[in-house]
Design a protein around this motif. Structure first.
Motif, PDB file in Angstrom:
ATOM      1  N   PHE A 295      95.779  53.176   8.166  1.00  0.00           N
ATOM      2  CA  PHE A 295      95.601  52.524   6.898  1.00  0.00           C
ATOM      3  C   PHE A 295      95.232  51.115   7.110  1.00  0.00           C
ATOM      4  CE2 PHE A 295     100.024  51.971   8.059  1.00  0.00           C
ATOM      5  CZ  PHE A 295     100.170  50.507   7.597  1.00  0.00           C
ATOM      6  N   PRO A 296      94.198  50.825   6.382  1.00  0.00           N
ATOM      7  CA  PRO A 296      93.641  49.450   6.509  1.00  0.00           C
ATOM      8  C   PRO A 296      94.170  48.026   6.089  1.00  0.00           C
ATOM      9  CG  PRO A 296      92.458  50.596   4.894  1.00  0.00           C
ATOM     10  CD  PRO A 296      93.703  51.439   5.326  1.00  0.00           C
ATOM     11  N   LYS A 297      94.222  46.955   6.383  1.00  0.00           N
ATOM     12  CA  LYS A 297      94.470  45.798   5.730  1.00  0.00           C
ATOM     13  C   LYS A 297      93.701  44.650   6.152  1.00  0.00           C
ATOM     14  CE  LYS A 297      98.355  43.458   6.652  1.00  0.00           C
ATOM     15  NZ  LYS A 297      99.556  43.065   6.085  1.00  0.00           N
ATOM     16  N   LEU A 298      93.473  43.669   5.487  1.00  0.00           N
ATOM     17  CA  LEU A 298      92.935  42.509   5.838  1.00  0.00           C
ATOM     18  C   LEU A 298      93.931  41.405   6.325  1.00  0.00           C
ATOM     19  CD1 LEU A 298      89.738  42.175   3.305  1.00  0.00           C
ATOM     20  CD2 LEU A 298      89.955  43.286   5.739  1.00  0.00           C
TER      21      LEU A 298
ATOM     22  N   ARG B 148     100.451  31.589   8.853  1.00  0.00           N
ATOM     23  CA  ARG B 148     101.423  32.297   9.815  1.00  0.00           C
ATOM     24  C   ARG B 148     101.490  33.684   9.409  1.00  0.00           C
ATOM     25  NH1 ARG B 148     105.012  27.597   9.279  1.00  0.00           N
ATOM     26  NH2 ARG B 148     104.405  26.046  10.929  1.00  0.00           N
ATOM     27  N   CYS B 149     101.447  34.008   8.072  1.00  0.00           N
ATOM     28  CA  CYS B 149     101.530  35.390   7.521  1.00  0.00           C
ATOM     29  C   CYS B 149     100.318  36.379   7.794  1.00  0.00           C
ATOM     30  CB  CYS B 149     101.923  35.418   6.151  1.00  0.00           C
ATOM     31  SG  CYS B 149     103.571  34.545   5.826  1.00  0.00           S
ATOM     32  N   GLN B 150      99.410  35.718   8.260  1.00  0.00           N
ATOM     33  CA  GLN B 150      98.312  36.668   8.541  1.00  0.00           C
ATOM     34  C   GLN B 150      98.414  37.648   9.756  1.00  0.00           C
ATOM     35  OE1 GLN B 150      94.110  34.225   8.088  1.00  0.00           O
ATOM     36  NE2 GLN B 150      95.687  32.940   9.080  1.00  0.00           N
TER      37      GLN B 150
ATOM     38  N   LYS C  67     111.222  49.208  11.956  1.00  0.00           N
ATOM     39  CA  LYS C  67     109.854  48.674  12.261  1.00  0.00           C
ATOM     40  C   LYS C  67     109.392  47.684  11.287  1.00  0.00           C
ATOM     41  CE  LYS C  67     108.553  51.681  15.509  1.00  0.00           C
ATOM     42  NZ  LYS C  67     108.207  51.138  16.972  1.00  0.00           N
ATOM     43  N   LEU C  68     108.899  46.634  11.852  1.00  0.00           N
ATOM     44  CA  LEU C  68     108.507  45.315  11.193  1.00  0.00           C
ATOM     45  C   LEU C  68     107.118  45.772  10.774  1.00  0.00           C
ATOM     46  CD1 LEU C  68     108.764  42.403  10.298  1.00  0.00           C
ATOM     47  CD2 LEU C  68     107.684  41.851  12.680  1.00  0.00           C
ATOM     48  N   LEU C  69     106.931  45.457   9.389  1.00  0.00           N
ATOM     49  CA  LEU C  69     105.514  45.731   8.647  1.00  0.00           C
ATOM     50  C   LEU C  69     104.818  44.870   8.350  1.00  0.00           C
ATOM     51  CD1 LEU C  69     106.821  48.583   6.182  1.00  0.00           C
ATOM     52  CD2 LEU C  69     105.896  49.055   8.333  1.00  0.00           C
ATOM     53  N   ASP C  70     105.343  43.633   7.954  1.00  0.00           N
ATOM     54  CA  ASP C  70     104.532  42.613   7.442  1.00  0.00           C
ATOM     55  C   ASP C  70     105.323  41.310   7.154  1.00  0.00           C
ATOM     56  OD1 ASP C  70     102.188  41.588   6.663  1.00  0.00           O
ATOM     57  OD2 ASP C  70     102.245  42.498   4.478  1.00  0.00           O
TER      58      ASP C  70
ATOM     59  N   TYR D 231      89.839  39.289   9.258  1.00  0.00           N
ATOM     60  CA  TYR D 231      89.997  40.333  10.240  1.00  0.00           C
ATOM     61  C   TYR D 231      90.464  41.730   9.427  1.00  0.00           C
ATOM     62  CZ  TYR D 231      90.301  36.759  13.843  1.00  0.00           C
ATOM     63  OH  TYR D 231      90.103  35.616  14.690  1.00  0.00           O
ATOM     64  N   LEU D 232      90.080  42.821  10.122  1.00  0.00           N
ATOM     65  CA  LEU D 232      90.410  44.132   9.667  1.00  0.00           C
ATOM     66  C   LEU D 232      91.303  44.723  10.552  1.00  0.00           C
ATOM     67  CD1 LEU D 232      90.017  46.585   7.723  1.00  0.00           C
ATOM     68  CD2 LEU D 232      88.049  47.243   9.439  1.00  0.00           C
TER      69      LEU D 232
END
Length: 336
Positions: free
Chosen positions: A108-111, A8-10, A250-253, A169-170
């Motif tokens: 800025f990237p994250k998987l 769920r945190c993806q 702002k929600l980040l993660d 995912y990127l």
């Protein structure tokens, strides 16, 4: 902890639902060949060949036409074979290029879960700011956090059936040069109750936010009640937010409760105690003096520079983390 809680945190799972209160992002499914490139470590560090003429690091990518000055004469005893050609991912590169342009020219990237914060040191800007596919590949390939996503995502799950999700995912997130690290906060939720909030950047003392502590607490609690509570389906989790200059959130993660998620200015035992005692109000913690700074939580250095040998500080840290996981497992069994 269960796999479904981690899943769920993806970002590709939660972002569509919380898009209106988060940072603008574009998410791409990446080919398996790119995943293999990110985890491969047996050969030289080579950036992908650019399908365009906009290679951000022209001197760092192996170019056969430049190797005349480095030829080894026959019989010199050097048995190493020729350097393999750089990999190429033209379709992904084109998608990334278009996304960067639509997001204002910098991202800025994250998987699925992690951004490569631990490899910011290798970037020319010392940050996660990327303006090209090559810069993104450099950060991702250099990051141990990314390797965790790709190889150890479910290590702390009691019902683990695999080491990684079937699809990677990127996510490309709009870069804001004006973001201030002291205004990022981690929020801890259990049983639909916000039990704690911690300043995210705990390696530096910022006197200005001490004056705003009460206002920040109200803003974050209101955001949780109006935008998160009841909408994220895990019973316990954490989420990160950013407070803007005009007092918007702002929600980040999202991150799982426990395991490898840092509790920052709390310990997991403290958070469990706060939950069990059902104390009124939210425990809100910031770095309130220079003496309260926790430099040990800043690990944005190459993994090879860390001493993890038996008896070292990092060896003890990892042992403590393992013990914490076992304690959580025993606690979950007792509650069942």
């Amino acid at each position: 902890m269960k796999e479904e809680e981690v899943n769920r945190c993806q970002i590709q799972e939660w972002y569509p639902k919380f898009k209106s209160v988060s940072i603008k992002s574009i998410i791409h499914e990446v080919p398996e060949s790119f995943v293999e490139y990110l985890v491969e470590d047996s050969g030289p560090f080579i950036l992908p060949a650019s399908a365009s003429s906009n290679d951000a690091f022209p001197n760092r990518v192996h170019k056969p036409e430049d190797e005349e000055d480095f030829q080894v004469s026959e019989g010199s005893g050097d048995e190493s074979g020729p350097t393999p050609p750089p990999p190429s991912f033209p379709e992904l590169e084109l998608q990334v290029k278009e996304s960067i342009e639509s997001l204002g020219g910098a991202v800025f990237p994250k998987l699925n879960w992690s951004s490569p914060k631990d490899s910011a040191w290798i970037s020319p800007t010392g940050s996660l700011k990327c303006t090209s596919f090559s810069e993104i590949a450099l950060l991702l390939r250099s990051s141990d956090s990314v390797v965790h996503d790709l190889c150890h995502a479910y290590d702390s799950c009691g019902d683990r059936t695999s080491s990684r999700p079937p699809l990677i995912y990127l996510a490309l997130r709009k870069w804001y040069a004006s973001l201030r690290p002291e205004m990022e906060f981690r929020c801890f939720v259990r049983g639909e109750v916000l039990v704690g909030v911690s300043q995210r950047e705990v390696t530096t003392y910022y006197p200005t936010i001490l004056e705003r502590k009460s206002d920040l607490q109200v803003l974050i609690c209101d955001f949780f009640l109006n935008n998160v509570m009841g909408k994220f389906k895990s019973e316990k989790y954490t989420f990160d937010v950013y407070v803007t200059r005009d007092k918007r959130i702002k929600l980040l993660d999202f991150n799982p409760w426990g395991a490898f998620t840092l509790p920052l200015l709390f310990t997991w035992d403290e958070l469990e105690r706060i939950t069990s005692e059902m104390e009124d109000g939210v425990e809100f913690r910031i770095v309130e003096s220079q003496c309260a700074v926790r430099p040990g939580l800043k690990t944005a250095v190459p993994y090879d520079y860390l001493d993890t040998s038996p008896g070292s500080g990092w060896d003890q840290f990892l042992r403590n983390a393992d013990e914490e996981l076992r304690r959580q497992a025993r606690s979950s069994e007792a509650d069942a």
